[in-house]
Design an enzyme around this catalytic site. Sequence first.
Site, PDB file in Angstrom:
ATOM      1  CG  HIS A  13      -8.612 -17.093  18.519  1.00 39.89           C
ATOM      2  ND1 HIS A  13      -9.533 -18.095  18.312  1.00 39.89           N
ATOM      3  CD2 HIS A  13      -9.104 -16.340  19.529  1.00 39.89           C
ATOM      4  CE1 HIS A  13     -10.546 -17.946  19.145  1.00 39.89           C
ATOM      5  NE2 HIS A  13     -10.308 -16.892  19.895  1.00 39.89           N
ATOM      6  CD  GLU A  41       3.142   1.070  26.483  1.00 39.38           C
ATOM      7  OE1 GLU A  41       2.756   2.021  25.764  1.00 39.38           O
ATOM      8  OE2 GLU A  41       3.602   1.226  27.625  1.00 39.38           O
ATOM      9  CG  ASP A  70       0.355  -4.959  14.220  1.00 41.80           C
ATOM     10  OD1 ASP A  70      -0.509  -5.441  14.976  1.00 41.80           O
ATOM     11  OD2 ASP A  70       0.364  -3.758  13.904  1.00 41.80           O
ATOM     12  N   GLY A 151     -11.731 -11.758  15.783  1.00 44.19           N
ATOM     13  CA  GLY A 151     -11.628 -10.401  15.253  1.00 44.19           C
ATOM     14  C   GLY A 151     -12.755 -10.059  14.297  1.00 44.19           C
TER      15      GLY A 151
END
Length: 203
Positions: A13, A41, A70, A151
Amino acid sequence: MPHQLVFATNNRHKVDEVSAKIGDSFKLLTLDDIGCTADIEETGLTFRENASIKSRFIFDNYHLDCFGDDSGLEIDALGGEPGVFSARYAGAHGDHPANIAKVLQKMEKHTLRTARFRTVISLIWEGEEHFFEGTVEGTIRHGASGTGGFGYDPIFEPAGHHITFAEMSMEQKNSMSHRARAMDGMIAFLKETSPNPLQRRRL
């Protein structure tokens, strides 16, 4: 030949959204494309830290121009939650229905429903790290609506609109989304710094 640029993700996406913005000026590569199978991570406490973790991992290990991002949803009534924990708010990473259900349950008694999506991009270009940020303000719906996007898109209504991100076409969403706005900043930077004059014109 277009310059290669690694996007530190395998999220299709996200890749589709970014590809639609960046066009064919660069050859966009994913983690799969470069053979990276590591689980990077996200141990940072801010979007900026997590974005940097991703890009630096790729640059340190593969020595390629790259960027990581992010992003997440910040809800005012919940003190900014889910924030950096957006993807794993309900526990399992990427369980979008469970994450949405948790948000709606926690928001049941709140009349203040303002929120925003925020994206931070860390670009490492020619060894130097640069950051770009984008936000979009909106409100949290009382229920999910729409089947597009991913999301929290089905419960987020951007300011000035009466439909959710999940009800918009990719073109509509890309004209205003948090990731699109951060991408616009990155593309403008690349346009000025690209070593190829042809790329500078095409970006």
